[in-house]
Design an enzyme around this catalytic site. Structure first.
Site, mmCIF file in Angstrom:
data_model
loop_
_atom_site.group_PDB
_atom_site.id
_atom_site.type_symbol
_atom_site.label_atom_id
_atom_site.label_comp_id
_atom_site.label_asym_id
_atom_site.label_seq_id
_atom_site.Cartn_x
_atom_site.Cartn_y
_atom_site.Cartn_z
ATOM 1 N N SER A 176 0.855 -1.183 0.000
ATOM 2 C CA SER A 176 0.000 0.000 0.000
ATOM 3 C C SER A 176 0.900 1.245 0.000
ATOM 4 O O SER A 176 1.759 1.381 -0.864
ATOM 5 C CB SER A 176 -0.944 -0.056 1.204
ATOM 6 O OG SER A 176 -1.979 0.885 1.100
ATOM 7 N N ASP A 180 -9.037 -5.528 -4.808
ATOM 8 C CA ASP A 180 -8.529 -4.431 -3.989
ATOM 9 C C ASP A 180 -9.209 -3.147 -4.451
ATOM 10 O O ASP A 180 -9.014 -2.706 -5.590
ATOM 11 C CB ASP A 180 -7.010 -4.334 -4.177
ATOM 12 C CG ASP A 180 -6.344 -3.317 -3.265
ATOM 13 O OD1 ASP A 180 -7.035 -2.400 -2.777
ATOM 14 O OD2 ASP A 180 -5.123 -3.438 -3.059
ATOM 15 N N HIS A 233 -7.491 -5.812 -0.382
ATOM 16 C CA HIS A 233 -6.289 -4.987 -0.219
ATOM 17 C C HIS A 233 -5.342 -5.479 0.872
ATOM 18 O O HIS A 233 -4.123 -5.397 0.732
ATOM 19 C CB HIS A 233 -6.719 -3.552 0.103
ATOM 20 C CG HIS A 233 -5.592 -2.602 0.338
ATOM 21 N ND1 HIS A 233 -4.701 -2.233 -0.648
ATOM 22 C CD2 HIS A 233 -5.186 -1.939 1.464
ATOM 23 C CE1 HIS A 233 -3.815 -1.382 -0.161
ATOM 24 N NE2 HIS A 233 -4.087 -1.193 1.122
#
Length: 317
Positions: free
Chosen positions: A109, A266, A294
């Site tokens: 991320s 995601d 995610h």
């Protein structure tokens, strides 16, 4: 995942060019092992003891640290002298403190963003990259998650995210939240922080995790996570739009062995960004996990990340 372990060294180091920021770090695994640095998400998310478990403790010297204002680092939620480039300098301070010449870099991320920025700034210090949930902080990515995109898939959670913001300000949710997350009124600030954090926690997995959503109700976590994240996004990550995907930047790291793990569903960092990275950098190995969102805690993502770290350890880089 490998079994839980405890660090054999932990403490604080002073942020680069900053007397104010004291950053928590820890080292676990094999003292003589192959060094790897774990870069957490957010920005503002902080590390978790479970993050050590992606790595074989017999092969890796595992380094975790909390970025400025996050986790155990102090001052909590501090925005002053807190930019992408400050964090890159902090990674170098920590590398030198630990006597590491080159290390593996692992991040998901926002951690993937920071990993790419760090590698493009210091390619000679990076042995390999293992990245998850690719995020390059382009305006199109922010619009999808915070303005118009994920809202179509999680409408009931979106209504809760909208709630603190008057209708007249909803055309720019990131900006509207910015004013509230920096309000002098602590109640307004904390309510906005919890709503911001809850939106991401509620959308990070294929199946909503009650435990993840509950995390957003913790005052200190929500305040640091929301304030720092929003501050970076208002400032466009302190980069030009699309910078990390530019050919001149990719060329700096094209030689670095890289594995990317991406959840098909995601909605926080959609697969289109991982695909854009693959198009710009065909040399990477891209794994799209068909039944994942995610979070690094999704079973398919978790398994593939451990495999990727094992592969990099076996290469003898």
């Amino acid at each position: 995942m490998y079994p839980p372990i405890k660090p054999y060294e932990s403490g604080f180091f002073q942020g680069a060019n900053s007397e104010k920021h004291q950053l928590y770090y820890e080292v676990s695994g094999n003292k003589q092992g192959d060094p790897v640095v774990f870069l957490h998400g957010g920005p503002g998310g902080g590390t978790d003891p479970k993050d050590r478990q992606f790595f074989n403790p017999e092969k890796y010297k595992i380094v975790l640290f909390d970025q400025r204002g996050a986790g155990k680092s102090t001052p909590s939620a501090e925005l002053e002298n807190n930019t992408t480039w400050d964090l890159v300098k902090d990674i170098e301070v920590l590398r030198q403190k630990l006597g590491v010449t080159k290390w593996h870099v692992f991040g998901g991320s926002w951690g993937s963003t920071l990993s790419l920025v760090y590698a493009q700034t210091h390619p000679d210090r990076v042995k390999s990259l293992v990245l998850r949930g690719i995020f390059t902080l382009r305006q199109s990515e922010l619009r999808f998650f915070y303005q118009d995109g994920a809202s179509h898939l999680f409408p009931e959670q979106w209504e809760e995210y909208l709630a603190p913001i008057p209708e007249a300000e909803r055309h720019d949710m990131v900006k509207a939240y910015h004013s509230r997350l920096n309000s002098s009124n602590e109640n307004i600030r904390l309510a906005a922080a919890k709503a911001w954090a809850k939106w991401e926690m509620a959308t990070s997995r294929l199946i909503v995790s009650a435990d993840a959503v509950a995390q957003a109700e913790k005052d200190n976590f929500a305040n640091a996570f929301a304030r720092i994240e929003n501050y970076y996004f208002v400032n466009e990550g302190f980069m030009r739009d699309g910078q990390l995907l530019d050919k001149q930047e990719i060329d700096k790291i094209r030689h670095i062995p890289t594995i990317v793990v991406q959840g098909r569903y995601d909605v926080v960092c959609p697969a289109t960004t991982a695909w854009a990275l693959k198009r710009a950098w065909p040399e990477i190995t891209l794994h799209i996990i068909p039944d994942a969102g995610h979070s690094s805690r999704e079973p398919g993502i978790e398994k593939k990340l451990v495999e990727a770290a094992d592969i990099m350890a076996s290469k003898g880089l």
